[in-house]
Design an enzyme around this catalytic site. Structure first.
Site, PDB file in Angstrom:
ATOM      1  N   ARG A   1       0.858  -1.181   0.000  1.00 23.10           N
ATOM      2  CA  ARG A   1       0.000   0.000   0.000  1.00 23.10           C
ATOM      3  C   ARG A   1       0.894   1.231   0.000  1.00 23.10           C
ATOM      4  O   ARG A   1       1.844   1.307   0.786  1.00 23.10           O
ATOM      5  CB  ARG A   1      -0.892  -0.007   1.250  1.00 23.10           C
ATOM      6  CG  ARG A   1      -1.969   1.036   1.225  1.00 23.10           C
ATOM      7  CD  ARG A   1      -2.735   1.086   2.542  1.00 23.10           C
ATOM      8  NE  ARG A   1      -2.116   2.012   3.473  1.00 23.10           N
ATOM      9  CZ  ARG A   1      -2.764   2.620   4.476  1.00 23.10           C
ATOM     10  NH1 ARG A   1      -4.047   2.368   4.689  1.00 23.10           N
ATOM     11  NH2 ARG A   1      -2.133   3.437   5.289  1.00 23.10           N
TER      12      ARG A   1
ATOM     13  N   ARG B   1     -13.598  -5.202   3.071  1.00 19.31           N
ATOM     14  CA  ARG B   1     -12.544  -4.821   4.008  1.00 19.31           C
ATOM     15  C   ARG B   1     -12.832  -5.146   5.478  1.00 19.31           C
ATOM     16  O   ARG B   1     -11.999  -4.870   6.341  1.00 19.31           O
ATOM     17  CB  ARG B   1     -12.294  -3.310   3.874  1.00 19.31           C
ATOM     18  CG  ARG B   1     -11.655  -2.915   2.574  1.00 19.31           C
ATOM     19  CD  ARG B   1     -10.185  -3.224   2.561  1.00 19.31           C
ATOM     20  NE  ARG B   1      -9.457  -2.377   3.482  1.00 19.31           N
ATOM     21  CZ  ARG B   1      -8.477  -2.803   4.280  1.00 19.31           C
ATOM     22  NH1 ARG B   1      -8.107  -4.066   4.260  1.00 19.31           N
ATOM     23  NH2 ARG B   1      -7.858  -1.954   5.077  1.00 19.31           N
TER      24      ARG B   1
ATOM     25  N   TYR C   1      -2.543  11.489   7.706  1.00 21.03           N
ATOM     26  CA  TYR C   1      -2.782  10.235   8.411  1.00 21.03           C
ATOM     27  C   TYR C   1      -2.360   9.054   7.537  1.00 21.03           C
ATOM     28  O   TYR C   1      -2.659   9.015   6.346  1.00 21.03           O
ATOM     29  CB  TYR C   1      -4.272  10.122   8.743  1.00 21.03           C
ATOM     30  CG  TYR C   1      -4.655   8.854   9.455  1.00 21.03           C
ATOM     31  CD1 TYR C   1      -4.308   8.653  10.784  1.00 21.03           C
ATOM     32  CD2 TYR C   1      -5.361   7.859   8.797  1.00 21.03           C
ATOM     33  CE1 TYR C   1      -4.654   7.496  11.447  1.00 21.03           C
ATOM     34  CE2 TYR C   1      -5.722   6.693   9.453  1.00 21.03           C
ATOM     35  CZ  TYR C   1      -5.367   6.517  10.776  1.00 21.03           C
ATOM     36  OH  TYR C   1      -5.713   5.370  11.427  1.00 21.03           O
TER      37      TYR C   1
ATOM     38  N   GLU D   1      -8.942   2.099  -2.019  1.00 16.58           N
ATOM     39  CA  GLU D   1      -9.735   1.780  -0.821  1.00 16.58           C
ATOM     40  C   GLU D   1     -10.469   3.000  -0.277  1.00 16.58           C
ATOM     41  O   GLU D   1      -9.913   4.104  -0.280  1.00 16.58           O
ATOM     42  CB  GLU D   1      -8.748   1.246   0.227  1.00 16.58           C
ATOM     43  CG  GLU D   1      -9.357   0.963   1.566  1.00 16.58           C
ATOM     44  CD  GLU D   1      -8.284   0.550   2.564  1.00 16.58           C
ATOM     45  OE1 GLU D   1      -7.183   0.133   2.144  1.00 16.58           O
ATOM     46  OE2 GLU D   1      -8.537   0.662   3.770  1.00 16.58           O
TER      47      GLU D   1
ATOM     48  N   ASP E   1      -5.090   3.892  -0.184  1.00 16.66           N
ATOM     49  CA  ASP E   1      -6.237   4.133   0.700  1.00 16.66           C
ATOM     50  C   ASP E   1      -6.573   5.626   0.682  1.00 16.66           C
ATOM     51  O   ASP E   1      -5.742   6.452   1.070  1.00 16.66           O
ATOM     52  CB  ASP E   1      -5.848   3.686   2.124  1.00 16.66           C
ATOM     53  CG  ASP E   1      -7.007   3.673   3.093  1.00 16.66           C
ATOM     54  OD1 ASP E   1      -8.081   4.196   2.747  1.00 16.66           O
ATOM     55  OD2 ASP E   1      -6.834   3.135   4.209  1.00 16.66           O
TER      56      ASP E   1
ATOM     57  N   GLU F   1      -4.479  -7.585   4.709  1.00 15.29           N
ATOM     58  CA  GLU F   1      -3.609  -6.493   5.167  1.00 15.29           C
ATOM     59  C   GLU F   1      -2.779  -7.004   6.358  1.00 15.29           C
ATOM     60  O   GLU F   1      -3.302  -7.666   7.244  1.00 15.29           O
ATOM     61  CB  GLU F   1      -4.474  -5.302   5.603  1.00 15.29           C
ATOM     62  CG  GLU F   1      -3.681  -4.092   6.054  1.00 15.29           C
ATOM     63  CD  GLU F   1      -4.600  -2.939   6.489  1.00 15.29           C
ATOM     64  OE1 GLU F   1      -5.794  -3.171   6.754  1.00 15.29           O
ATOM     65  OE2 GLU F   1      -4.105  -1.801   6.548  1.00 15.29           O
TER      66      GLU F   1
ATOM     67  N   GLU G   1     -13.919  -1.274   6.035  1.00 16.81           N
ATOM     68  CA  GLU G   1     -13.255  -1.439   7.335  1.00 16.81           C
ATOM     69  C   GLU G   1     -14.095  -0.867   8.474  1.00 16.81           C
ATOM     70  O   GLU G   1     -13.876  -1.235   9.624  1.00 16.81           O
ATOM     71  CB  GLU G   1     -11.827  -0.875   7.334  1.00 16.81           C
ATOM     72  CG  GLU G   1     -11.730   0.621   7.213  1.00 16.81           C
ATOM     73  CD  GLU G   1     -10.293   1.130   7.183  1.00 16.81           C
ATOM     74  OE1 GLU G   1      -9.480   0.560   6.442  1.00 16.81           O
ATOM     75  OE2 GLU G   1      -9.988   2.089   7.905  1.00 16.81           O
TER      76      GLU G   1
ATOM     77  N   TRP H   1     -12.331  11.397   7.247  1.00 14.45           N
ATOM     78  CA  TRP H   1     -10.953  10.921   7.092  1.00 14.45           C
ATOM     79  C   TRP H   1     -10.898   9.420   7.205  1.00 14.45           C
ATOM     80  O   TRP H   1     -11.854   8.796   7.600  1.00 14.45           O
ATOM     81  CB  TRP H   1     -10.025  11.546   8.153  1.00 14.45           C
ATOM     82  CG  TRP H   1     -10.302  11.077   9.513  1.00 14.45           C
ATOM     83  CD1 TRP H   1     -11.252  11.552  10.374  1.00 14.45           C
ATOM     84  CD2 TRP H   1      -9.657  10.010  10.211  1.00 14.45           C
ATOM     85  NE1 TRP H   1     -11.238  10.847  11.535  1.00 14.45           N
ATOM     86  CE2 TRP H   1     -10.267   9.891  11.463  1.00 14.45           C
ATOM     87  CE3 TRP H   1      -8.604   9.139   9.868  1.00 14.45           C
ATOM     88  CZ2 TRP H   1      -9.879   8.944  12.384  1.00 14.45           C
ATOM     89  CZ3 TRP H   1      -8.224   8.199  10.803  1.00 14.45           C
ATOM     90  CH2 TRP H   1      -8.852   8.104  12.052  1.00 14.45           C
TER      91      TRP H   1
ATOM     92  N   HIS I   1      -9.091   6.847   2.384  1.00 15.43           N
ATOM     93  CA  HIS I   1      -9.595   7.096   3.734  1.00 15.43           C
ATOM     94  C   HIS I   1     -10.850   7.949   3.799  1.00 15.43           C
ATOM     95  O   HIS I   1     -10.960   8.872   4.600  1.00 15.43           O
ATOM     96  CB  HIS I   1      -8.488   7.681   4.623  1.00 15.43           C
ATOM     97  CG  HIS I   1      -8.379   6.922   5.895  1.00 15.43           C
ATOM     98  ND1 HIS I   1      -9.138   7.211   6.994  1.00 15.43           N
ATOM     99  CD2 HIS I   1      -7.661   5.828   6.209  1.00 15.43           C
ATOM    100  CE1 HIS I   1      -8.862   6.330   7.937  1.00 15.43           C
ATOM    101  NE2 HIS I   1      -7.980   5.475   7.483  1.00 15.43           N
TER     102      HIS I   1
HETATM  103  O1  KDG Z   1      -8.445   2.348  13.580  1.00 13.84           O
HETATM  104  C1  KDG Z   1      -8.418   2.890  12.315  1.00 13.84           C
HETATM  105  C2  KDG Z   1      -7.283   2.287  11.508  1.00 13.84           C
HETATM  106  O2  KDG Z   1      -7.240   0.920  11.681  1.00 13.84           O
HETATM  107  C3  KDG Z   1      -7.453   2.587  10.058  1.00 13.84           C
HETATM  108  O3  KDG Z   1      -7.537   3.946   9.882  1.00 13.84           O
HETATM  109  C4  KDG Z   1      -6.299   2.030   9.265  1.00 13.84           C
HETATM  110  O4  KDG Z   1      -7.299   2.738   7.200  1.00 13.84           O
HETATM  111  C5  KDG Z   1      -6.636   1.928   7.806  1.00 13.84           C
HETATM  112  C6  KDG Z   1      -6.169   0.746   7.087  1.00 13.84           C
HETATM  113  O5  KDG Z   1      -6.527   0.627   5.922  1.00 13.84           O
HETATM  114  O6  KDG Z   1      -5.497  -0.068   7.687  1.00 13.84           O
HETATM  115 MG    MG Z   2      -8.104   1.846   5.360  1.00 11.85          MG
END
Ligand code: KDG
Ligand code: MG
Length: 416
Positions: free
Chosen positions: A147, A297, A159, A250, A224, A353, A276, A416, A226
């Protein structure tokens, strides 16, 4: 085999983890992960106040009935706190039943469908030279899929992007030099970051062009976003990244509006991954039935355990949608091991991941899974193959730690 006692274990070996331990009247124990990053105690209290009293005396073998009892019986359904709690109970019961059968968990789930799980790691850098170094380090560790996240010119921090100072000081574990961004700047209040989508959209295609020309066409690359984009911005990003052949893009848009993905799909063939922050099979219905995504995810930890996630993967399989379970360091080694056992068994595995936990985390969670040549594989130890060391955990008490908050340049709170 009756449940005799249940412990809710909260520890912080480099970052916070909530672990459930169920013990049966014949002395078997099972572990489940209930960690919800930045909201850990909400799940711990939900478990100890509302779930544990319901478990004592139940038959440990009735995993499905216990799942339904905790899900439907509570009336208040879904949501990350409830589903992480159910996940922990479910995973611990599967661990117990596999130990009772003297089998690794994957045998109870149907056995091996593959020899190992292809993983991806997180490479990042504030600029291209740092990013390239990070990609090389991951390749040296054996990763075959990576990634890619970078700093954005004009933004002080982003981030998911390690700062070289973090790598040097080993922020997050206190002892190791691995990058672990989530608890990187622990404090009483969340760090606030600044975001500029136009700057991001201008910068990212050039990053992938540079990575492809440095590392060639074969390396599997992921990215990602986000949840930070609108549907049309996401469509533009997907289209602009098509020449660089991503494995997936992602979380391009926020999770609440699933029909946003229709707009993105209309414009790009870049594969999409999402989920996620999804907790149940119902969160995916529209996305699966309209074939708006390519990878799922959700992790075991946040989607109702082995029982909840296996049902999601089965539903996905009829649309040729594959797994891509969340595996950051805030999913504990217990949650990761559950994902490995499930991933080795399901027919529609895609990728896993794998960020790697710190040495401090491994002192508390004794693992048996193996990482070699970029692949993760479960051991043949009975159950999940994880031991929780209470003595080591006692040296790592809970510390409040927030995830950051994202603001636009004018101060508006942003996704985010
Ligand atoms: O707790 C939040 C994180 O696990 C996340 O932001 C990490 O986006 C993330 C990822 O793809 O691992
Ligand atoms: Mg993520």
């Amino acid at each position: 085999m009756l449940i005799e006692s249940v412990d809710v274990l909260v520890s912080s070996p480099g970052r916070n983890f909530v672990t459930l331990r169920i013990t049966t009247d014949d002395g078997l124990t099972g572990l489940g992960d209930a960690t919800l990053n930045g909201r850990e105690l909400a799940v711990a209290v939900y478990l100890s106040e509302h779930v544990v009293p319901l478990l004592v005396g139940r038959d440990a073998a009735n995993i499905e009935d216990t799942w339904q009892y905790l899900y439907r019986g509570a009336y208040w359904r879904r949501g990350p706190v409830t589903m992480a709690a159910i996940a922990a109970v479910d995973t611990a019961l599967w661990d117990i039943m596999a130990k009772a059968a003297k089998m690794p968990l994957y045998q109870l789930l149907g056995g091996r469908s593959r020899t190992g799980l292809l993983t991806y790691g997180h490479a990042s850098g504030v600029d291209l030279p740092e990013l390239f170094d990070s990609i090389r380090e991951h390749l040296d560790e054996g990763y075959r899929a990576i990634r890619v996240q970078t700093g954005i010119p004009g933004l002080p921090s982003v981030y998911g992007v390690a700062h070289s100072s973090n790598a040097a000081t080993g922020t997050g574990s206190g002892t190791d030099s691995r990058y672990d961004y989530e608890p990187a700047r622990r404090g009483a209040l969340p760090v606030e970051e600044t975001w500029d989508t136009r700057a991001y959209l201008r910068h990212i295609p050039g990053v992938f062009e540079a990575v492809r020309s440095e590392f060639g066409p074969e390396l599997t690359l992921l990215h990602d976003a986000h949840h930070r984009l609108t549907p049309i911005q996401a469509a533009k990003l997907g289209k602009s990244l098509e020449p660089y052949d991503l494995f997936w893009l992602e979380d391009v848009t926020p999770a609440e509006n699933q029909s946003a993905l229709r707009r993105v799909r209309e414009h790009t063939t870049t594969p999409l991954a999402i989920g996620e922050v999804f907790n149940t099979i119902w969160d995916y219905r529209e996305l699966f039935e309209e074939q708006l995504i390519d990878y799922v995810r959700s992790p075991v930890t946040h989607a109702g355990g082995i029982t909840g996630l296996r049902r999601i993967f089965d539903f996905a399989s009829i649309y040729q949608i594959k797994s891509g379970a969340h595996g950051p360091t805030d999913v504990s080694p217990v949650g990761l091991s559950a994902a490995i056992h499930l991933g080795i068994a399901i027919p529609n595995f895609g990728i896993q991941e794998y960020m790697q936990h710190s040495p401090a985390t491994h002192e508390v969670f004794r693992t048996t899974y193996k990482f070699e040549g970029g692949m993760l594989a479960p051991s043949d130890a009975p159950g999940l193959g994880i031991e929780y060391d209470d003595e080591a955990a006692a040296g790592h008490p809970y510390e409040r730690a927030y995830l950051p908050v994202n603001r636009l340049l004018d101060g508006t709170v942003h996704d985010w």
